[in-house]
Enzyme design. Sequence first.
Site, PDB file in Angstrom:
ATOM      1  N   LYS A  82      36.592 -37.312  28.546  1.00 39.71           N
ATOM      2  CA  LYS A  82      36.368 -38.650  29.099  1.00 39.71           C
ATOM      3  C   LYS A  82      37.590 -39.047  29.927  1.00 39.71           C
ATOM      4  CE  LYS A  82      35.027 -43.298  27.428  1.00 39.71           C
ATOM      5  NZ  LYS A  82      34.629 -44.077  26.236  1.00 39.71           N
ATOM      6  N   SER A 157      30.082 -46.390  26.319  1.00 41.13           N
ATOM      7  CA  SER A 157      30.777 -46.193  27.563  1.00 41.13           C
ATOM      8  C   SER A 157      31.028 -44.728  27.906  1.00 41.13           C
ATOM      9  CB  SER A 157      32.131 -46.916  27.528  1.00 41.13           C
ATOM     10  OG  SER A 157      32.955 -46.342  26.531  1.00 41.13           O
ATOM     11  N   SER A 181      30.644 -46.321  21.513  1.00 40.47           N
ATOM     12  CA  SER A 181      30.622 -45.599  22.790  1.00 40.47           C
ATOM     13  C   SER A 181      30.484 -44.089  22.708  1.00 40.47           C
ATOM     14  CB  SER A 181      31.882 -45.922  23.586  1.00 40.47           C
ATOM     15  OG  SER A 181      31.734 -47.157  24.206  1.00 40.47           O
TER      16      SER A 181
HETATM   17  N1  GLN Z   1      29.523 -51.231  24.087  1.00 44.42           N
HETATM   18  C1  GLN Z   1      30.684 -51.662  23.371  1.00 44.42           C
HETATM   19  C2  GLN Z   1      31.534 -52.521  24.252  1.00 44.42           C
HETATM   20  O1  GLN Z   1      31.152 -52.723  25.351  1.00 44.42           O
HETATM   21  C3  GLN Z   1      31.419 -50.478  22.850  1.00 44.42           C
HETATM   22  C4  GLN Z   1      32.358 -49.881  23.810  1.00 44.42           C
HETATM   23  C5  GLN Z   1      33.143 -48.737  23.235  1.00 44.42           C
HETATM   24  O2  GLN Z   1      32.889 -48.286  22.136  1.00 44.42           O
HETATM   25  N2  GLN Z   1      34.140 -48.310  23.976  1.00 44.42           N
HETATM   26  O3  GLN Z   1      32.549 -52.994  23.865  1.00 44.42           O
END
Ligand code: GLN
Length: 493
Positions: A82, A157, A181
């Site tokens: 990532k 994400s 995410s």
């Molecule tokens: N969807 C969640 C957020 O927007 C989780 C994001 C993540 O785990 N990085 O915060």
Amino acid sequence: MAYSTDMGVRAIHEGIAAGEFSAREVAQASFEHIAKADADVHAYLELTEDAAFAAADKVDAAVADGTFEQMGPLAGVPVAFKDNMNMEGTHTTCSSKMLENYVSPYTATCVSRLVEAGGLPLGKLNMDEFAFGSSTETSAFGPTKNPWDLSRVPGGSSGGSAAAAAAGMACITLGSDTGGSIRQPASFCGVVGVKPTYGMVSRYGVVAFGSSLDQVGPFTRSVEDAAYAMDALCGFDPRDCTSQHFTPHFVDALSQGVEDMKVGIVPGFMDSPGLTAEVKEKVNEAAAKLEAAGAELVEVELPHADAAISAYYVLGPCEAFSNLARFDSVRYGYCAEGHKDLGGQYEGSRAGGFGMEAKRRIMLGSYLLSAGVYEKYYYPAQQVRRLITQDYERAYESCDVILIPTSPRAAFQFGEIGDPVEMHLSDIFTVSINIAGNGGMSVPCGLGSESGMPIGVQLVSPQFKDVNMFRAAAALEAAYGPAPVAPAFQAGE
Ligand code: GLN
């Protein structure tokens, strides 16, 4: 047998050991596949050919001098990261305009562990900007598409990491998970996605979002590959003060079966608003399959789960606000031109360098931590955090692992969820696990009866007992079969 991009860790290891193909051929074939498949999917932001071929040459040299078996199981396995993970000499953009030109001067521990284990680093993967989001639509470099249906999001994400694994564009990819995410995109793309217990994998060198919530973990097409990745990733790192001493034995645990295990199911979750019928069906089906494999099902309660989203969307933005303060155009990042004083440059650079969702989090965090407001939100959110953690501890008095949905629904269409609050609510089943610091993983359970898209269920384990969820995951995989490469991207097509 020749190398094919749908091979898992064991098949690659055996193929190289037997001289059927070389690590160089693995790297070559991977980049050829990416050149074709990623034109549609857009999972990669940068390819690291030089690093991959250098790693491959080391593996091939070990084969030539008879020391290959000492290199460990990931030798010759294509891996990718990532884009919030530093890898020396690569861009680490967090999919943001702010860090578009930032080149890493050092390497994150999670990256170096996979490379030291012999992995071939193929490149860096797309994500929601600074890991804020659930769809990869907030990337400053355009979205990644779901390999199962290009009109749908891959989740987020870590959408690039999930899509790359699902399309056979790497065998192991790494993501980070602050509130879901890794698990949610794994569910959307039909792959295995693991968020280990907090402290199990080093966060050193991973650009921070919510430091008390972030964990790094793998995406793979099989439970066994995820276990190999975890065995390489886990363990103490003196450079991360929250890292714990832990000796992983994930691969060894897979053959243990689930006959002596109690699997907690949470009937209260099945009436959650927004939970689709097809996901509900999958959770019930997975429970039945675990029971058929010999596990005992027990009902447990997580009474404060309703408050998890509210607590997360207070704690997360507060930590993000603090962590993003460093991107000030002086020490890091995008610098707006034409300002005469530092204040103007700071304002202009942050206004121009951050996207909408990042700004929303920064403004929210700044407000929530301000004098007089702090007591009303941040403090109670920390109290809720304790209650949620205690809920899990109580539940684990009667079970070894908990089975719940990963996401309320299958992958949605691009643009379908425009309202940020609706997007935030879709994290309902994942955030509480980060809040409590437990292990959680999403395991593919085939395709949904309505959407025809992959659906995963989530297994949650007590802290540092992540092997429990791997054992249950292995039983589910035995029942459903390993996740296939998304149909349009199978080798040769
Ligand atoms: N969807 C969640 C957020 O927007 C989780 C994001 C993540 O785990 N990085 O915060």
